[in-house]
Design an enzyme around this catalytic site. Structure first.
Site, short mmCIF file in Angstrom:
data_model
loop_
_atom_site.label_atom_id
_atom_site.label_comp_id
_atom_site.label_asym_id
_atom_site.label_seq_id
_atom_site.Cartn_x
_atom_site.Cartn_y
_atom_site.Cartn_z
N SER A 239 -11.05 -27.25 -51.75
CA SER A 239 -9.72 -27.31 -52.36
C SER A 239 -8.70 -27.73 -51.31
CB SER A 239 -9.34 -25.95 -52.93
OG SER A 239 -9.02 -25.08 -51.87
N LYS A 240 -7.46 -27.83 -51.74
CA LYS A 240 -6.39 -28.30 -50.84
C LYS A 240 -6.32 -27.49 -49.54
CE LYS A 240 -3.23 -30.52 -54.00
NZ LYS A 240 -2.45 -30.02 -55.13
N ARG A 241 -6.72 -26.23 -49.60
CA ARG A 241 -6.69 -25.40 -48.39
C ARG A 241 -7.51 -26.04 -47.27
NH1 ARG A 241 -9.72 -21.10 -48.85
NH2 ARG A 241 -10.57 -21.77 -50.84
N GLY A 243 -7.81 -29.23 -46.63
CA GLY A 243 -7.32 -30.53 -46.20
C GLY A 243 -7.28 -31.47 -47.38
#
Ligand code: GLU
Length: 461
Positions: A239-241, A243
């Site tokens: 996920s966005k966490r 990168g």
């Protein structure tokens, strides 16, 4: 039988790399089997779907060059068809109207939870003989078989068996008259004659329900391949966490589409030890049965390694449009200055992304704050005089070529008793504003005589 696969994204955001991999596998399998690849936009969730997301998905597909044979179809344009099929199921008693109030369903759920039962619809309206008046709102439920089992022969997972007793009567039309996801997918897969449903394994739970509806419609069942998800470095779903996760972000970061595709094809699939695949090789070797059963972890370093490979070995004439795009993103005007292709060739050994290449190529096209003579003197005491001599020698070069430039440099280095590097490095500082660039002769040739002389003059006066 003509093989037909589909990629069916819900346009609720950018194209996630996991979805891009699904699209790639669908595309590869269709190509390999000389079948057709269909693009279907699943936009029935009108609150979460946006036109921007549709645009972003289509652009990402074009950028990846995953061309589709049919579509894009939009589910919101098929509402009357879903209604028609629901009516058909009502007539054949495979579906029924459910009038249960929200309150009743909530109460049912509470009781089931209190009794440690799995919350599920209890079939209250299954066999109502008299239907309530028209004004009453209702949903349409699919009458799921109560006994027996559903068997999925999944190409990746193998055989998966689910008991019908585990499944309840699924809502196929909501009270506001909109169809639900599991129903629209079934109708479209049926109408579009999809032979292979290749999708993320987050949909595996939906598959037995979809199979039961397909059976009720008398439709042929597609073959399923559920692909395991992609994990981040910490073992959690990517996920966005972790990168960048959208295709668009990778494009902006200077990754080449070929590199991303090559990375994604190997993420969850393999062909011996081979790491680098041309498009044709991917098509030739791809097989649904070689997809890994276990989830794979995203490795940004490996993606960069592949990207570097494609930058180094790709056809400069084809790479140049991506390079130009990156320079434009940085606001660098390239109409005056060296040919992009020549800069690309000079730079390609030393960067991992095209964004990095663009950032390191600014000085070819733009001036920068002049290096001051005091600073030069501090960096390389006694360098001003050799640089002045170089200025004069450069002025006399008639054909501005790396070879001639190199000769002049060597001659001046000799004359002043300097090692070539001791002359080249301050010179590099003056003409590029920094300490890293391609070999000095090539750098000077590309910057051009006029700009080199201007920059020397600025620094020495
Ligand atoms: N629209 C679904 C999604 O984006 C995919 C449905 C499917 O492939 O069956 O997750």
């Amino acid at each position: 039988m003509r093989i037909r696969t589909r990629f069916a994204p819900s346009p609720t955001g950018f194209l996630h790399v996991g979805s891009a991999r699904t699209a790639l596998y669908c595309w590869l399998f269709a190509k390999k089997m000389q079948g057709q690849f269909i693009l279907r936009i699943e936009d029935t969730d009108q609150e979460r779907s946006t036109p921007e997301a549709v645009k972003a998905i289509l652009e990402a597909m074009v950028w990846l060059d995953l061309d589709w044979d049919e579509g894009p179809y939009y589910q919101t344009q098929h509402f009357s068809r879903y209604r028609e099929v629901a009516e058909q199921l009502l007539r054949s008693q495979h579906a029924y109207r459910c009038y249960c109030s929200k309150e009743r369903l909530e109460k049912l759920r509470e009781n089931q939870l209190a009794n440690k039962q799995k919350p599920r619809y209890d079939g209250h309206c299954r066999d109502l003989s008299v239907q309530s008046s028209l004004e009453t709102s209702y949903v349409i439920r699919f009458r799921n078989p109560e006994v027996g089992e559903v068997m999925i022969e999944d190409c990746v997972r193998g055989r998966v068996i689910i008991q019908n007793a585990e499944l309840d009567d699924l809502i196929i039309f909501r009270s506001d008259g909109t169809p639900t996801y599991n129903f629209t997918v079934v109708v479209d897969d049926w109408d579009m004659k999809i032979t292979h449903v290749i999708r993320g394994d987050d949909h595996l739970n939906n598959t037995p329900r979809q199979i039961n509806i397909l059976k009720a419609l008398g439709a042929n069942l597609p073959i399923y391949a559920h692909i395991p998800m992609i994990l981040g470095s910490d073992g959690k779903r990517l996920s966005k966490r972790h990168g960048a996760v959208s295709v668009q972000q990778y494009c902006e970061d200077g990754i080449l589409p070929e590199a991303l595709l090559n990375y994604l094809v190997r993420l969850g699939w393999s062909h011996g030890d081979q790491e680098i695949f041309t498009r044709d090789e991917m098509i030739q070797y791809f097989d649904l049965h070689d997809i890994n059963k276990a989830p794979s972890a995203f490795n940004p370093e490996k993606l960069l390694w592949l990207n570097q490979h494609y930058i180094k070995t790709g056809d400069p004439a084809l790479l140049v449009k991506h390079f130009q795009w990156q320079l434009e993103q940085l606001g660098i005007n390239t109409t005056e200055g060296p040919k992009l292709q020549e800069v690309l060739i000079a730079q390609r050994e030393r960067v991992k992304t095209l964004k990095e290449m663009a950032e390191k190529s600014r000085f070819f096209y733009q001036d920068f704050e002049a290096i001051r003579p005091e600073f030069l003197e501090q960096q390389a005491p006694g360098i001003i005089e050799p640089l002045l001599a170089l200025y004069q020698a450069f002025e006399n070069i008639s054909v501005w070529q790396a070879k001639t430039i190199q000769e002049v440099l060597e001659e001046k280095a000799n004359q002043f008793g300097l090692k070539l590097g001791k002359l080249a490095q301050p010179l590099r500082l003056v003409v590029t504003g920094g300490t890293v660039s391609p070999p000095i002769d090539v750098t000077l040739q590309l910057i051009g005589k006029k700009r080199v002389l201007e920059r020397l003059k600025r620094a020495l006066s």
